[in-house]
Motif scaffolding. Structure first.
Motif, PDB file in Angstrom:
ATOM      1  N   THR A   1      46.650  -3.326  70.883  1.00 38.07           N
ATOM      2  CA  THR A   1      45.946  -4.319  71.699  1.00 38.07           C
ATOM      3  C   THR A   1      46.486  -4.336  73.123  1.00 38.07           C
ATOM      4  O   THR A   1      45.732  -4.364  74.097  1.00 38.07           O
ATOM      5  CB  THR A   1      46.088  -5.720  71.073  1.00 38.07           C
ATOM      6  OG1 THR A   1      45.537  -5.707  69.755  1.00 38.07           O
ATOM      7  CG2 THR A   1      45.364  -6.767  71.915  1.00 38.07           C
ATOM      8  N   VAL A   2      47.816  -4.304  73.255  1.00 38.94           N
ATOM      9  CA  VAL A   2      48.446  -4.280  74.578  1.00 38.94           C
ATOM     10  C   VAL A   2      48.070  -3.008  75.324  1.00 38.94           C
ATOM     11  O   VAL A   2      47.800  -3.020  76.531  1.00 38.94           O
ATOM     12  CB  VAL A   2      49.981  -4.410  74.442  1.00 38.94           C
ATOM     13  CG1 VAL A   2      50.658  -4.198  75.792  1.00 38.94           C
ATOM     14  CG2 VAL A   2      50.351  -5.772  73.876  1.00 38.94           C
ATOM     15  N   THR A   3      48.024  -1.880  74.605  1.00 43.62           N
ATOM     16  CA  THR A   3      47.673  -0.601  75.220  1.00 43.62           C
ATOM     17  C   THR A   3      46.249  -0.625  75.767  1.00 43.62           C
ATOM     18  O   THR A   3      45.988  -0.190  76.896  1.00 43.62           O
ATOM     19  CB  THR A   3      47.802   0.536  74.195  1.00 43.62           C
ATOM     20  OG1 THR A   3      49.146   0.572  73.702  1.00 43.62           O
ATOM     21  CG2 THR A   3      47.465   1.877  74.833  1.00 43.62           C
ATOM     22  N   VAL A   4      45.316  -1.162  74.984  1.00 45.41           N
ATOM     23  CA  VAL A   4      43.921  -1.252  75.436  1.00 45.41           C
ATOM     24  C   VAL A   4      43.807  -2.168  76.652  1.00 45.41           C
ATOM     25  O   VAL A   4      43.114  -1.857  77.629  1.00 45.41           O
ATOM     26  CB  VAL A   4      43.020  -1.768  74.297  1.00 45.41           C
ATOM     27  CG1 VAL A   4      41.613  -2.064  74.811  1.00 45.41           C
ATOM     28  CG2 VAL A   4      42.948  -0.739  73.174  1.00 45.41           C
ATOM     29  N   ALA A   5      44.506  -3.311  76.598  1.00 46.77           N
ATOM     30  CA  ALA A   5      44.458  -4.260  77.712  1.00 46.77           C
ATOM     31  C   ALA A   5      45.010  -3.656  78.994  1.00 46.77           C
ATOM     32  O   ALA A   5      44.542  -3.945  80.094  1.00 46.77           O
ATOM     33  CB  ALA A   5      45.226  -5.525  77.349  1.00 46.77           C
ATOM     34  N   ALA A   6      46.005  -2.771  78.852  1.00 48.82           N
ATOM     35  CA  ALA A   6      46.624  -2.165  80.034  1.00 48.82           C
ATOM     36  C   ALA A   6      45.821  -0.998  80.575  1.00 48.82           C
ATOM     37  O   ALA A   6      45.674  -0.833  81.797  1.00 48.82           O
ATOM     38  CB  ALA A   6      48.046  -1.705  79.692  1.00 48.82           C
TER      39      ALA A   6
ATOM     40  N   ALA B   1      42.220   0.205  84.117  1.00 48.07           N
ATOM     41  CA  ALA B   1      42.603   1.352  84.948  1.00 48.07           C
ATOM     42  C   ALA B   1      41.619   2.500  84.791  1.00 48.07           C
ATOM     43  O   ALA B   1      41.216   3.138  85.767  1.00 48.07           O
ATOM     44  CB  ALA B   1      44.015   1.809  84.583  1.00 48.07           C
ATOM     45  N   VAL B   2      41.203   2.767  83.548  1.00 48.30           N
ATOM     46  CA  VAL B   2      40.246   3.850  83.298  1.00 48.30           C
ATOM     47  C   VAL B   2      38.891   3.522  83.906  1.00 48.30           C
ATOM     48  O   VAL B   2      38.241   4.358  84.545  1.00 48.30           O
ATOM     49  CB  VAL B   2      40.117   4.105  81.784  1.00 48.30           C
ATOM     50  CG1 VAL B   2      38.986   5.092  81.502  1.00 48.30           C
ATOM     51  CG2 VAL B   2      41.431   4.640  81.227  1.00 48.30           C
TER      52      VAL B   2
ATOM     53  N   LEU C   1      34.534  14.100  84.701  1.00 51.27           N
ATOM     54  CA  LEU C   1      35.138  15.429  84.741  1.00 51.27           C
ATOM     55  C   LEU C   1      36.425  15.469  83.934  1.00 51.27           C
ATOM     56  O   LEU C   1      36.637  16.358  83.098  1.00 51.27           O
ATOM     57  CB  LEU C   1      35.404  15.836  86.192  1.00 51.27           C
ATOM     58  CG  LEU C   1      36.007  17.231  86.396  1.00 51.27           C
ATOM     59  CD1 LEU C   1      35.080  18.309  85.846  1.00 51.27           C
ATOM     60  CD2 LEU C   1      36.297  17.467  87.875  1.00 51.27           C
ATOM     61  N   VAL C   2      37.299  14.484  84.165  1.00 49.19           N
ATOM     62  CA  VAL C   2      38.594  14.454  83.471  1.00 49.19           C
ATOM     63  C   VAL C   2      38.410  14.168  81.989  1.00 49.19           C
ATOM     64  O   VAL C   2      38.918  14.882  81.118  1.00 49.19           O
ATOM     65  CB  VAL C   2      39.517  13.397  84.117  1.00 49.19           C
ATOM     66  CG1 VAL C   2      40.793  13.242  83.296  1.00 49.19           C
ATOM     67  CG2 VAL C   2      39.862  13.788  85.545  1.00 49.19           C
ATOM     68  N   VAL C   3      37.663  13.110  81.695  1.00 53.47           N
ATOM     69  CA  VAL C   3      37.458  12.733  80.297  1.00 53.47           C
ATOM     70  C   VAL C   3      36.658  13.800  79.560  1.00 53.47           C
ATOM     71  O   VAL C   3      36.941  14.104  78.394  1.00 53.47           O
ATOM     72  CB  VAL C   3      36.760  11.361  80.214  1.00 53.47           C
ATOM     73  CG1 VAL C   3      36.331  11.064  78.787  1.00 53.47           C
ATOM     74  CG2 VAL C   3      37.695  10.272  80.718  1.00 53.47           C
TER      75      VAL C   3
ATOM     76  N   LEU D   1      37.976   4.197  74.730  1.00 51.10           N
ATOM     77  CA  LEU D   1      38.077   4.145  76.184  1.00 51.10           C
ATOM     78  C   LEU D   1      37.254   5.244  76.850  1.00 51.10           C
ATOM     79  O   LEU D   1      36.563   5.003  77.847  1.00 51.10           O
ATOM     80  CB  LEU D   1      39.540   4.256  76.623  1.00 51.10           C
ATOM     81  CG  LEU D   1      40.424   3.041  76.349  1.00 51.10           C
ATOM     82  CD1 LEU D   1      41.861   3.325  76.781  1.00 51.10           C
ATOM     83  CD2 LEU D   1      39.904   1.805  77.069  1.00 51.10           C
ATOM     84  N   THR D   2      37.317   6.453  76.303  1.00 52.60           N
ATOM     85  CA  THR D   2      36.606   7.565  76.938  1.00 52.60           C
ATOM     86  C   THR D   2      35.093   7.417  76.810  1.00 52.60           C
ATOM     87  O   THR D   2      34.356   7.558  77.794  1.00 52.60           O
ATOM     88  CB  THR D   2      37.045   8.919  76.347  1.00 52.60           C
ATOM     89  OG1 THR D   2      36.921   8.870  74.912  1.00 52.60           O
ATOM     90  CG2 THR D   2      38.473   9.235  76.719  1.00 52.60           C
ATOM     91  N   PHE D   3      34.628   7.125  75.612  1.00 46.87           N
ATOM     92  CA  PHE D   3      33.191   6.985  75.422  1.00 46.87           C
ATOM     93  C   PHE D   3      32.660   5.744  76.131  1.00 46.87           C
ATOM     94  O   PHE D   3      31.619   5.788  76.791  1.00 46.87           O
ATOM     95  CB  PHE D   3      32.847   6.916  73.926  1.00 46.87           C
ATOM     96  CG  PHE D   3      32.757   8.258  73.261  1.00 46.87           C
ATOM     97  CD1 PHE D   3      31.535   8.857  73.043  1.00 46.87           C
ATOM     98  CD2 PHE D   3      33.898   8.936  72.878  1.00 46.87           C
ATOM     99  CE1 PHE D   3      31.442  10.098  72.438  1.00 46.87           C
ATOM    100  CE2 PHE D   3      33.829  10.176  72.264  1.00 46.87           C
ATOM    101  CZ  PHE D   3      32.597  10.764  72.052  1.00 46.87           C
TER     102      PHE D   3
END
Length: 263
Positions: free
Chosen positions: A53-58, A62-63, A73-75, A150-152
């Motif tokens: 949860t903390v990782t997604v919030a952080a 940014a993404v 391009l990156v993703v 996050l990517t999709f």
């Protein structure tokens, strides 16, 4: 996102990919609970979910803040690499060059290791090994779920769709696990990984090319051609490689290796 075809393809890709990871995480948590006690397993499960949860919030903001072309391009490149790994191993399994993944065997191996590990108790911790085992399973498999969401979601500016698909997959697997209280060995995981490899590879090609400035004929409708084309080529490779496998080495073996990030 207004195109129904892309909407459906996105949901299916996220759902299947997250379901595969959830099945593998469930196997590890079940082994931790049975071998080391459910209190320890649940502590590790909750700690892992908090970390994710903390990782997604952080990472989420940014993404999403990256320019769209740079993001795609990156993703797209990462998805292509990631998807090709899944697809390569799926093709090798289907053609008999690699042992099929067997969730029952993986559960037995994890359970055996957990039962023979020494107890690690502290004043506030019921069993350190059980907590660490469940925590590792949730975080390692969960990080792939976070990456997929996050990517999709960020690429299509539809994070809610990606989150709903991921939650649906995780809740479906969790409900099945609670019901049967055993590893979900009847889930066609090898077939699911084959489909996920096709989807991730296709989306990686699609977004990577868009990020580089290319424009697909028909825009999002090009996915209706790309997905079957990648799938047919993968099946062609399976048929080609299967002819080169000696009969005694054909599919039938099972794999006990944890899959994790290696699909």
């Amino acid at each position: 996102m207004g195109n129904p075809a892309l909407f459906i393809a996105l949901f299916i890709a996220v759902f299947l990919a997250c379901a595969v990871e959830a099945v593998e995480a469930l196997t590890i948590v079940l082994a931790a609970g049975i071998a080391r006690g459910w209190r320890s397993a649940l502590c590790g499960l909750l700690a892992g979910l908090l970390t994710l949860t903390v990782t997604v919030a952080a990472l989420g903001p940014a993404v999403s803040a990256l320019p769209l072309n740079a993001l795609r391009l990156v993703v797209g490149g990462f998805l292509l690499i990631f998807g090709l790994q899944w697809l390569r191993k799926a093709i090798l399994r289907a053609s008999g060059h690699k042992a099929l993944h067997n969730e029952t065997a993986a559960f037995a191996a994890t359970l055996d290791a957990a039962q023979h590990a020494p107890a690690r108790r502290a004043s506030l911790v019921p069993d350190g090994y059980g907590i660490a085992l469940a925590f590792k399973g949730i975080v390692l498999e969960g990080m792939e779920v976070v990456f997929i969401v996050l990517t999709f979601g960020s690429n299509q500016h539809n994070m809610s769709l990606a989150v709903v698909a991921a939650l649906a997959a995780v809740l479906t697997v969790a409900a099945a696990g609670v019901t049967v209280r055993a590893p979900l060995s009847r889930v066609p995981e090898n077939s699911m990984k084959f489909v996920v490899g096709i989807m991730l590879t296709t989306f990686g090609m699609f977004w990577g090319a868009e990020g580089a400035g290319a424009r697909w004929p028909g825009s999002d409708l090009a996915l209706l051609i790309l997905i079957p084309a990648v799938g047919l080529y993968a099946l062609f490779l399976v048929a080609t490689f299967r002819r080169r496998v000696p009969r005694e080495n054909a599919v039938g073996a099972t794999s006990e290796e944890p899959e994790g990030t290696h699909a």
